[in-house]
Design a protein around this motif. Structure first.
Motif, PDB file in Angstrom:
ATOM      1  N   PHE A   1       4.933   4.877  -8.064  1.00 27.23           N
ATOM      2  CA  PHE A   1       4.440   3.509  -8.116  1.00 27.23           C
ATOM      3  C   PHE A   1       3.809   3.146  -6.783  1.00 27.23           C
ATOM      4  O   PHE A   1       4.323   3.534  -5.724  1.00 27.23           O
ATOM      5  CB  PHE A   1       5.581   2.510  -8.364  1.00 27.23           C
ATOM      6  CG  PHE A   1       6.274   2.677  -9.683  1.00 27.23           C
ATOM      7  CD1 PHE A   1       5.687   2.247 -10.852  1.00 27.23           C
ATOM      8  CD2 PHE A   1       7.539   3.252  -9.745  1.00 27.23           C
ATOM      9  CE1 PHE A   1       6.329   2.383 -12.072  1.00 27.23           C
ATOM     10  CE2 PHE A   1       8.198   3.391 -10.957  1.00 27.23           C
ATOM     11  CZ  PHE A   1       7.582   2.959 -12.119  1.00 27.23           C
ATOM     12  N   SER A   2       2.720   2.404  -6.813  1.00 27.50           N
ATOM     13  CA  SER A   2       2.195   1.813  -5.594  1.00 27.50           C
ATOM     14  C   SER A   2       2.696   0.379  -5.492  1.00 27.50           C
ATOM     15  O   SER A   2       2.906  -0.291  -6.505  1.00 27.50           O
ATOM     16  CB  SER A   2       0.667   1.842  -5.574  1.00 27.50           C
ATOM     17  OG  SER A   2       0.132   1.020  -6.602  1.00 27.50           O
TER      18      SER A   2
ATOM     19  N   GLY B   1       0.797  -1.219   0.000  1.00 24.77           N
ATOM     20  CA  GLY B   1       0.000   0.000   0.000  1.00 24.77           C
ATOM     21  C   GLY B   1       0.826   1.264   0.000  1.00 24.77           C
ATOM     22  O   GLY B   1       0.289   2.358  -0.153  1.00 24.77           O
ATOM     23  N   GLY B   2       2.147   1.117   0.149  1.00 21.70           N
ATOM     24  CA  GLY B   2       3.030   2.275   0.136  1.00 21.70           C
ATOM     25  C   GLY B   2       3.426   2.672  -1.271  1.00 21.70           C
ATOM     26  O   GLY B   2       2.941   2.107  -2.262  1.00 21.70           O
TER      27      GLY B   2
ATOM     28  N   THR C   1       2.350  -1.050  -9.452  1.00 13.88           N
ATOM     29  CA  THR C   1       1.419  -0.347 -10.334  1.00 13.88           C
ATOM     30  C   THR C   1       1.878   1.091 -10.534  1.00 13.88           C
ATOM     31  O   THR C   1       2.167   1.799  -9.562  1.00 13.88           O
ATOM     32  CB  THR C   1      -0.001  -0.335  -9.734  1.00 13.88           C
ATOM     33  OG1 THR C   1      -0.441  -1.672  -9.518  1.00 13.88           O
ATOM     34  CG2 THR C   1      -0.987   0.364 -10.668  1.00 13.88           C
ATOM     35  N   LEU C   2       1.960   1.506 -11.787  1.00  8.38           N
ATOM     36  CA  LEU C   2       2.279   2.905 -12.088  1.00  8.38           C
ATOM     37  C   LEU C   2       1.089   3.782 -11.706  1.00  8.38           C
ATOM     38  O   LEU C   2      -0.030   3.566 -12.157  1.00  8.38           O
ATOM     39  CB  LEU C   2       2.584   3.061 -13.577  1.00  8.38           C
ATOM     40  CG  LEU C   2       2.878   4.483 -14.059  1.00  8.38           C
ATOM     41  CD1 LEU C   2       4.163   5.023 -13.442  1.00  8.38           C
ATOM     42  CD2 LEU C   2       2.957   4.522 -15.590  1.00  8.38           C
ATOM     43  N   VAL C   3       1.349   4.781 -10.865  1.00  4.50           N
ATOM     44  CA  VAL C   3       0.300   5.687 -10.391  1.00  4.50           C
ATOM     45  C   VAL C   3       0.335   7.012 -11.142  1.00  4.50           C
ATOM     46  O   VAL C   3      -0.704   7.573 -11.507  1.00  4.50           O
ATOM     47  CB  VAL C   3       0.455   5.941  -8.875  1.00  4.50           C
ATOM     48  CG1 VAL C   3      -0.575   6.963  -8.386  1.00  4.50           C
ATOM     49  CG2 VAL C   3       0.321   4.636  -8.095  1.00  4.50           C
ATOM     50  N   GLU C   4       1.537   7.508 -11.394  1.00  5.57           N
ATOM     51  CA  GLU C   4       1.660   8.829 -12.007  1.00  5.57           C
ATOM     52  C   GLU C   4       2.988   8.950 -12.732  1.00  5.57           C
ATOM     53  O   GLU C   4       4.009   8.417 -12.294  1.00  5.57           O
ATOM     54  CB  GLU C   4       1.572   9.920 -10.934  1.00  5.57           C
ATOM     55  CG  GLU C   4       1.678  11.346 -11.460  1.00  5.57           C
ATOM     56  CD  GLU C   4       1.660  12.407 -10.375  1.00  5.57           C
ATOM     57  OE1 GLU C   4       1.468  13.586 -10.709  1.00  5.57           O
ATOM     58  OE2 GLU C   4       1.845  12.046  -9.188  1.00  5.57           O
ATOM     59  N   ARG C   5       2.964   9.663 -13.846  1.00  2.00           N
ATOM     60  CA  ARG C   5       4.178  10.055 -14.548  1.00  2.00           C
ATOM     61  C   ARG C   5       3.932  11.439 -15.130  1.00  2.00           C
ATOM     62  O   ARG C   5       3.022  11.619 -15.939  1.00  2.00           O
ATOM     63  CB  ARG C   5       4.522   9.077 -15.669  1.00  2.00           C
ATOM     64  CG  ARG C   5       5.726   9.514 -16.517  1.00  2.00           C
ATOM     65  CD  ARG C   5       5.855   8.673 -17.781  1.00  2.00           C
ATOM     66  NE  ARG C   5       6.914   9.162 -18.657  1.00  2.00           N
ATOM     67  CZ  ARG C   5       7.148   8.714 -19.889  1.00  2.00           C
ATOM     68  NH1 ARG C   5       6.386   7.739 -20.393  1.00  2.00           N
ATOM     69  NH2 ARG C   5       8.119   9.232 -20.617  1.00  2.00           N
TER      70      ARG C   5
END
Length: 223
Positions: free
Chosen positions: A209-210, A139-140, A191-195
């Motif tokens: 990434f999460s 979850g981090g 999982t890629l969260v943002e770029r």
């Protein structure tokens, strides 16, 4: 792929950089550092700063956080220690000499890992990313701030040339996005969260990434 790096070359390079690093890199990279700190700070209280260097981003963490900084370069860390002492940064609980590819840290022991301008400076970027993921709690988040090279055109050609000239400086200017995407796409728990691009001139990217089950897998389980 750009020129290979090795630990001794990186250590020597950053020992040379340590006295002037803040003067050269502080202002041009400050926006990115602040954005990376803001992202990591939202993920939780306990944060590992990998490649902390001279500690330029440490004052941006709030007093309620608990920050441990690690770096391969002892001269850079001495500058960080001076910064922590002079600014009385009580949120910084430790500064240690450590290799990003072999973190002497227990599994799942941090809420987030921040690695500003690091992945292009290590000999094995994918191994380093695996280590970052290992020490993050489920979850981090992993928060990277890094140069991503152009896929084609004059800038891509220039970066390939520059990579052959700058091995001794301890960094790799030719670093395509595919190296990072191939890493997370082959690891179901990432999982890629943002770029998003960052200044100056969009040469850098903030990447989040999460760590945990893939979003799609979690959704399937829920339904």
């Amino acid at each position: 792929m750009g020129a290979d790096l090795d630990h001794k070359a990186v250590e020597r390079a950053y020992a040379r950089w340590a006295p002037v690093y803040d003067i050269v890199f502080n202002r041009i990279m400050d926006t990115g550092r602040r954005a990376a700190v803001a992202a990591a700070a939202k993920a939780g209280r306990r944060i590992l700063d990998v490649g902390v260097g001279t500690g330029l981003e440490l004052p941006y963490f709030g007093p309620n956080h608990e920050i441990v900084g690690v770096d391969l370069s002892e001269p850079m860390l001495r500058k960080a220690q001076e910064r922590v002492a002079s600014k009385q940064l009580k949120q910084v609980t430790g500064l240690c000499v450590m290799d990003a590819q072999r973190l002497a840290v227990a599994d799942a022991s941090f809420d987030a890992v921040i690695a500003p301008y690091v992945i292009t400076t290590v000999p094995d970027p994918m191994g380093a990313l695996d280590e970052l993921a290992r020490v993050v709690k489920p979850g981090g988040e992993i928060v990277l701030l890094n140069h991503i090279s152009a896929d084609s055109g004059p800038r891509a050609s220039f970066e390939r040339w520059l990579g052959r000239q700058t091995q001794h400086l301890g960094w790799r200017p030719e670093f395509p996005w595919e190296r990072i995407s191939s890493w997370y796409e082959n690891r179901p728990h990432i999982t890629l969260v943002e770029r998003r691009t960052m200044p100056p001139l969009g040469l850098f990217a903030l990447i989040r990434f999460s760590v945990g089950p893939k979003v799609t897998d979690a959704f399937k389980t829920a339904i």
